[in-house]
Design a protein around this motif. Structure first.
Motif, PDB file in Angstrom:
ATOM      1  N   LEU A   1       0.648   7.221  -6.400  1.00  0.00           N
ATOM      2  CA  LEU A   1      -0.500   8.116  -6.557  1.00  0.00           C
ATOM      3  C   LEU A   1      -0.088   9.552  -6.245  1.00  0.00           C
ATOM      4  O   LEU A   1      -0.504  10.497  -6.929  1.00  0.00           O
TER       5      LEU A   1
ATOM      6  N   ALA B   1      -2.141  10.079   3.897  1.00  0.00           N
ATOM      7  CA  ALA B   1      -2.024   8.674   4.283  1.00  0.00           C
ATOM      8  C   ALA B   1      -0.566   8.281   4.465  1.00  0.00           C
ATOM      9  O   ALA B   1      -0.219   7.582   5.418  1.00  0.00           O
TER      10      ALA B   1
ATOM     11  N   VAL C   1      -9.047   9.690  -7.310  1.00  0.00           N
ATOM     12  CA  VAL C   1      -9.202  10.238  -5.959  1.00  0.00           C
ATOM     13  C   VAL C   1      -9.898   9.228  -5.058  1.00  0.00           C
ATOM     14  O   VAL C   1      -9.453   8.947  -3.934  1.00  0.00           O
ATOM     15  N   ILE C   2     -10.968   8.641  -5.560  1.00  0.00           N
ATOM     16  CA  ILE C   2     -11.740   7.713  -4.724  1.00  0.00           C
ATOM     17  C   ILE C   2     -10.928   6.441  -4.481  1.00  0.00           C
ATOM     18  O   ILE C   2     -10.944   5.863  -3.392  1.00  0.00           O
ATOM     19  N   PHE C   3     -10.165   6.037  -5.475  1.00  0.00           N
ATOM     20  CA  PHE C   3      -9.270   4.883  -5.310  1.00  0.00           C
ATOM     21  C   PHE C   3      -8.228   5.189  -4.231  1.00  0.00           C
ATOM     22  O   PHE C   3      -7.965   4.369  -3.342  1.00  0.00           O
ATOM     23  N   THR C   4      -7.666   6.400  -4.299  1.00  0.00           N
ATOM     24  CA  THR C   4      -6.681   6.816  -3.294  1.00  0.00           C
ATOM     25  C   THR C   4      -7.290   6.755  -1.897  1.00  0.00           C
ATOM     26  O   THR C   4      -6.669   6.252  -0.959  1.00  0.00           O
ATOM     27  N   ALA C   5      -8.524   7.254  -1.777  1.00  0.00           N
ATOM     28  CA  ALA C   5      -9.170   7.251  -0.465  1.00  0.00           C
ATOM     29  C   ALA C   5      -9.338   5.817   0.024  1.00  0.00           C
ATOM     30  O   ALA C   5      -9.107   5.524   1.199  1.00  0.00           O
TER      31      ALA C   5
ATOM     32  N   LEU D   1       0.831  -1.205   0.000  1.00  0.00           N
ATOM     33  CA  LEU D   1       0.000   0.000   0.000  1.00  0.00           C
ATOM     34  C   LEU D   1       0.866   1.255   0.000  1.00  0.00           C
ATOM     35  O   LEU D   1       0.504   2.267  -0.610  1.00  0.00           O
TER      36      LEU D   1
ATOM     37  N   ARG E   1      -7.959   6.298  14.435  1.00  0.00           N
ATOM     38  CA  ARG E   1      -6.617   5.900  14.861  1.00  0.00           C
ATOM     39  C   ARG E   1      -6.101   6.806  15.973  1.00  0.00           C
ATOM     40  O   ARG E   1      -5.422   6.346  16.893  1.00  0.00           O
TER      41      ARG E   1
ATOM     42  N   ILE F   1     -14.203   0.718   2.336  1.00  0.00           N
ATOM     43  CA  ILE F   1     -14.119   1.684   3.441  1.00  0.00           C
ATOM     44  C   ILE F   1     -15.031   1.248   4.581  1.00  0.00           C
ATOM     45  O   ILE F   1     -14.640   1.215   5.746  1.00  0.00           O
TER      46      ILE F   1
ATOM     47  N   VAL G   1      -7.538   3.118  -0.738  1.00  0.00           N
ATOM     48  CA  VAL G   1      -6.241   2.564  -0.324  1.00  0.00           C
ATOM     49  C   VAL G   1      -5.792   3.203   0.987  1.00  0.00           C
ATOM     50  O   VAL G   1      -5.273   2.530   1.882  1.00  0.00           O
ATOM     51  N   ALA G   2      -6.018   4.524   1.100  1.00  0.00           N
ATOM     52  CA  ALA G   2      -5.565   5.235   2.292  1.00  0.00           C
ATOM     53  C   ALA G   2      -6.286   4.728   3.542  1.00  0.00           C
ATOM     54  O   ALA G   2      -5.662   4.437   4.566  1.00  0.00           O
ATOM     55  N   VAL G   3      -7.615   4.595   3.454  1.00  0.00           N
ATOM     56  CA  VAL G   3      -8.375   4.125   4.619  1.00  0.00           C
ATOM     57  C   VAL G   3      -7.967   2.696   4.961  1.00  0.00           C
ATOM     58  O   VAL G   3      -7.789   2.335   6.134  1.00  0.00           O
ATOM     59  N   TRP G   4      -7.768   1.906   3.939  1.00  0.00           N
ATOM     60  CA  TRP G   4      -7.337   0.526   4.146  1.00  0.00           C
ATOM     61  C   TRP G   4      -5.991   0.492   4.865  1.00  0.00           C
ATOM     62  O   TRP G   4      -5.801  -0.247   5.836  1.00  0.00           O
ATOM     63  N   ALA G   5      -5.057   1.327   4.400  1.00  0.00           N
ATOM     64  CA  ALA G   5      -3.736   1.341   5.028  1.00  0.00           C
ATOM     65  C   ALA G   5      -3.834   1.793   6.485  1.00  0.00           C
ATOM     66  O   ALA G   5      -3.091   1.321   7.341  1.00  0.00           O
ATOM     67  N   LEU G   6      -4.767   2.700   6.774  1.00  0.00           N
ATOM     68  CA  LEU G   6      -4.859   3.224   8.135  1.00  0.00           C
ATOM     69  C   LEU G   6      -5.574   2.276   9.081  1.00  0.00           C
ATOM     70  O   LEU G   6      -5.230   2.176  10.250  1.00  0.00           O
ATOM     71  N   LEU G   7      -6.618   1.607   8.586  1.00  0.00           N
ATOM     72  CA  LEU G   7      -7.478   0.860   9.504  1.00  0.00           C
ATOM     73  C   LEU G   7      -7.309  -0.647   9.402  1.00  0.00           C
ATOM     74  O   LEU G   7      -8.039  -1.392  10.038  1.00  0.00           O
ATOM     75  N   MET G   8      -6.371  -1.086   8.590  1.00  0.00           N
ATOM     76  CA  MET G   8      -6.124  -2.509   8.421  1.00  0.00           C
ATOM     77  C   MET G   8      -6.061  -3.218   9.780  1.00  0.00           C
ATOM     78  O   MET G   8      -5.352  -2.802  10.677  1.00  0.00           O
TER      79      MET G   8
END
Lengths: 492, 125, 354
Positions: free
Chosen positions: A118, A148, C174-178, A111, B105, C334, C180-187
């Motif tokens: 990106l 992120a 943008v929505i794809f980025t969001a 990721l 978080r 998400i 991936v970002a949420v996934w990376a944060l809340l995994m």
């Protein structure tokens, strides 16, 4: 394919990002991301060559003629920026595999590369486009991935830094959106070229004035111009080292580019520098930024944070050059954009190497590092000298041009202040040198080895570039000068 | 045209934008004045939604209709602001989702989502 | 300067008096809600109000003829974002502290910004004017030529998917980025969730509400069907990939709310959702690359088929599919991550107490 270079510049990293997600295996993903970034770098070299030879390249997306469709418009200014961004991105990615090993947990590695690509895509998109609204869309791609990436840092303060950056960044982007809306409302167009033709007729309206103010303030938030810089030190200090090295060298540069693009190309030089007391305001803010940030840097214990404050000070130099509004001044700013990218990415990568071996970048952990990690520390010293502006480094070249531009205008007091600001840099760089070479190592640190080659190679590529472009200035100066001249409409 | 008529024209021509400005500023105020991280994000959505209202307002034409081509309609409202705002709404929800994830978080690692307390924990003394 | 004010002063005629009234009522509701949000300390109420704010602005968009935007704002502002916020406060706590962060400074900043905005409005073309610059430049081209150049009635879709198709590509990214970002944060750590005992405990709470489950089961097929309709009807009426994606995701989210996250994950596993997020972006991008290889510019649909209009149709169909795919899967991703995080926390607390 040559005709499609402008779009390939952006879509290669863009398409590579979702492909990385499919590849999954972190090792493969790293190689693939490096490959994509390398292709983007080659593309940017070809683009710059083409622009220097034949002039501005226009690419109509979807085959629709502007202003009905979106166009990419590559001139000397953005070709130069594209080169800087892709170059730094590629060199930093070389170190990324080792760099994230200890700072990001392993299940997030894939990721990380996706977000990195990106972010790169977003920045390239902002720079390449000739459409004001398209700027907003790609600005958000780069910002969201940046939030992120910063939040991936180990320290919990990274989360808080990312959140603060998200709030400030979104306010900035929304301001820009309001400004673009007002410009659109008054002209009916979103194409920058078209805007620059239509704005002069109505430049006396209060709406255009407000549009200008909102766009500039929005960009300054992204730029971390003093006093809107508060998000930057935390973001740079707690982000993973690789992320800091990448952003410190590119993100604020993209904002500088936007500032130049909107003031010079969209609103036009006369409007930008006469409606608002922009010149005085920016000179004052730039100088204040240099002094306040450099002084704060002197008192930092965390070296990453020290260099983060130094970045804010360096933005000050770029802003001073910009607000001189002369060909030489803008040349100095563009040179400094390039040179500062080289120094800061090298310095932050070197700090990443220290982080890798020592596990901390506090000044007290630097004691004795001069002997334990000689090559890394030597890199930090050369990078520091470049930051100060010592001859034979790139830092000297841009400061030299800045002084020339100031003297050209007869602004002696400002020139003196700029020189004094550089003295402050000597102090904060000296503190690191003192700790590393003149203090005995801490007793309980054990055996600290030199940084691994995967770190040393990219660091020294950048350091050697710092020296090379400090001696042989033909390439950088000619491009920066040509870009600056074309913005002022001379020598065409 | 006498002055009174001018003022009335200005009022009816611009009141829409003035209300939108008030809405934007309420959202903006929530973002910068409130310390609760969730509330800040809600403020941000109010701020952004109000900007959307501004864009959509400017595209409206008196007597116009939705920009879907049909027979015997001559006046359409401007489709371009609609296109822009569709994109902007998506950007807005993306930012909101990311901001909320960060807030979760932060709650986990700081135990609070109040700005003052977090800053107190980061800079003790 | 007066040349900008082409329009006649707006006189209140009877037929637009009612429009004016609706306009004023909606706007004053919005103002009331906004101020109520400032005052309220209970975040649950604030989120509900924010949802109403979204829905009311959607209604306002309908009166402004922006049906596509209204559709999207209703599904996002009143739907997805409310849902995400509610999930969040169930983890972060319901009440806000009373302390304000430097309120005087904030008021000054807001006042200055607001004044600048008001100042900026003073030279704006009047609301509703048919002679405003934006009604005379660029947009008329879309209104007059989109039928012959693209051949679909919904001008918003024409502009969104073709004239400004690259913006829409950016929007998908943008929505794809969001996502991936949420996934990376809340995994969440996957091994921990292997405990079936807790799965059952979680699921049993969902099994009690028989009527809810029955109604949901009845509704979900229709929601999915409606999503497909919106997806493919975007050329002719309001709708398109984005709205369809959100509706599709809503069906899955409803399923997972009623039957439990783990059941939903068994129906659509997270790795597949992750792949789909990437697949949508790649589909969109490959349409662009195919047109590039067929001799056109990036995203030039004319070259996709021998007949340019057919090419436009094909291109728009494909990219809308890409949009729908990425939007639906990102929204599901998400939600899965938000509520997975919540389950995980409850599980931890459960362990601590026993």
């Amino acid at each position: 394919m040559i005709a499609h270079l402008p779009i390939l510049q952006v879509i290669v990293p863009l398409i590579a990002a979702p492909l990385c997600l499919i590849l999954r295996r972190a090792h493969l993903v790293w190689l693939f991301a490096l490959f994509a970034s390398g292709i983007a770098f080659l593309t940017s070299i070809l683009l710059l060559q083409q622009v220097m030879d034949t002039g501005t390249i226009v690419y109509e997306l979807g085959g629709w003629e502007a202003p009905w469709g979106i166009e990419y418009r590559i001139d000397k200014l953005n070709a130069f920026l594209l080169l800087i961004i892709t170059m730094i991105s590629t060199v930093v990615l070389m170190a990324a595999k080792k760099g994230i090993e200890k700072e990001i947990s392993s299940e997030k590695h894939t990721l990380f590369y996706v977000l990195y690509l990106l972010s790169l895509t977003g920045m390239l998109g902002i720079v390449a486009t000739g459409d004001a609204f398209n700027v907003f869309v790609f600005l958000e791609i780069s910002s969201l991935s940046a939030y992120a990436l910063i939040a991936l840092g180990n320290d919990r303060r990274a989360l808080w830094a990312a959140y603060q950056y998200l709030i400030m960044g979104t306010i900035g982007a929304t301001f820009i959106l309001i400004g673009i809306g007002m410009m659109y409302q008054m002209t009916g167009t979103l194409n920058m070229e078209d805007l620059s033709r239509r704005l002069p007729e109505i430049s006396q309206t209060r709406t255009v004035f407000a549009a200008f103010a909102f766009v500039i303030v929005g960009i300054c938030l992204k730029l971390a111009l003093f006093p809107l810089h508060l998000w930057l030190p935390n973001a740079y200090s707690y982000a993973p080292s690789i992320v800091t090295a990448f952003f410190a060298a590119t993100a604020t540069k993209v904002a500088i580019y936007l500032l130049i693009r909107f003031t010079f190309s969209v609103f036009g030089l006369t409007f930008s520098f006469t409606t608002l007391p922009l010149q005085t305001l920016f000179i004052v803010l730039g100088l204040l930024g240099i002094f306040v940030a450099s002084t704060t840097a002197i008192y930092q214990q965390n070296v990453k944070r020290l260099f983060a404050y130094s970045s804010i000070a360096q933005i000050g130099y770029m802003i001073v050059g910009f607000s001189i509004s002369s060909v030489t001044g803008l040349t100095a700013t563009l040179l400094h954009v390039f040179n500062h990218a080289l120094m800061k990415s090298a310095l932050f990568l070197a700090l990443g190497a220290v982080m890798y071996r020592v596990g901390s970048v506090d000044l007290k952990h630097f004691h004795g590092l001069g002997r334990q990690m000689p090559l890394t520390m030597a890199a930090i010293v050369v990078g520091g000298l470049s930051l100060i502006g010592v001859p034979l480094t790139v830092g000297f070249v841009s400061k030299w041009y800045l002084l020339l531009a100031l003297i050209e205008q007869g602004w002696w007091p400002v020139a003196v202040l700029v020189l004094l600001g550089s003295l402050l840099a000597i102090i904060y760089v000296w503190r690191i040198v003192e700790a590393a070479y003149f203090k005995p190592p801490l007793a309980n640190t054990g055996d600290i080895k030199e940084a691994p080659l995967q770190y040393l190679i990219p660091i020294w590529i950048l350091i050697l570039a710092n020296i090379y472009f400090g001696i042989d200035t033909r390439l950088t100066v000619s491009v920066a000068q040509a870009a600056s001249q074309s913005l002022f409409g001379v020598g065409l | 045209m006498d002055a009174g008529n001018d003022w009335a024209a200005a009022f009816f021509g611009l009141y829409n934008y003035w209300i939108v400005v008030v809405l934007m500023m309420v959202g903006f105020y929530i973002v910068i004045a409130h310390g609760n991280l969730i509330k800040k994000i809600i403020g941000l959505t109010i701020f952004q939604t109000s900007v959307f209202i501004y864009y959509i307002s400017m595209g409206n034409v008196d007597g116009g209709t939705a920009p879907i081509l049909a027979d015997n309609i001559s006046q359409y409202s401007n489709p371009l602001p609609h296109v822009l705002i569709l994109t902007a709404i998506v950007v807005g929800i993306a930012t909101t989702a990311l901001g909320l994830a960060l807030a979760i978080r932060i709650k986990e690692s700081y135990g609070t989502i109040e700005e003052e307390i977090i800053q107190g924990m980061d800079n003790p003394g | 300067m007066d040349s900008l004010r082409f329009c006649n002063p707006k006189t209140i005629k009877e037929d637009n008096a009612i429009e004016l009234l609706i306009d004023i009522v909606l706007l004053s509701f919005l103002v009331c809600i906004a101020f109520a949000i400032v005052r309220m300390k209970d975040l649950f109420a604030v989120i509900m109000l924010a949802g109403m704010y979204g829905l009311l602005s959607a209604s306002f968009f309908v009166t402004m003829d922006a049906v596509d935007v209204a559709f999207t704002e209703a599904s996002v502002g009143a739907g997805i974002s409310t849902l995400l916020m509610l999930t969040t406060i169930s983890m972060t706590g319901r009440y806000e502290n009373t302390t304000r962060h430097r309120p005087m400074l904030a008021l000054v900043v807001v006042f200055v910004t607001g004044s600048l905005l008001i100042y900026g409005t003073l030279d704006m073309p009047y609301f509703g004017s048919a002679q405003a610059p934006i009604q005379l430049h660029v947009a008329p081209h879309y209104i007059n030529n989109s039928m012959s150049e693209i051949g679909i009635p919904n001008i918003v879709t024409s502009a969104l998917a073709s004239y400004r198709g690259f913006d829409t590509f950016g929007e998908v990214v943008v929505i794809f980025t969001a996502g991936v970002a949420v996934w990376a944060l809340l995994m969440v750590n996957v091994q921990r969730r292997k405990n079936t005992e807790i799965d059952d405990a979680n699921n049993s709470t969902h099994e009690q509400h028989f009527i809810v489950r029955f109604v949901a089961k009845m509704l979900i097929p229709f929601i999915l069907l409606f999503a497909l309709y919106v997806q493919f009807h975007g050329d002719y009426g309001p709708g398109g990939g984005f709205q369809a994606g959100v509706i599709f995701a809503a069906a899955i989210i409803l399923y997972s709310m009623v039957f439990g996250l783990n059941t939903a994950r068994r129906v659509i596993s997270q790795p597949i959702v992750q792949l789909l997020t990437a697949a949508g972006v790649l589909l969109y991008g490959s349409v662009g690359i195919v047109s590039l290889l067929s001799g056109g510019n990036f995203l030039d649909y004319n070259v996709l088929s021998a007949d340019p209009i057919a090419g436009q149709h094909l291109g728009i169909l494909l990219i809308e599919l890409g949009v729908g795919c990425t939007v639906a899967s990102v929204m599901i991703l998400i939600y899965f991550n938000f509520s997975g995080r919540k389950n995980d926390r409850e599980l931890e607390e459960h362990k601590e107490t026993t």
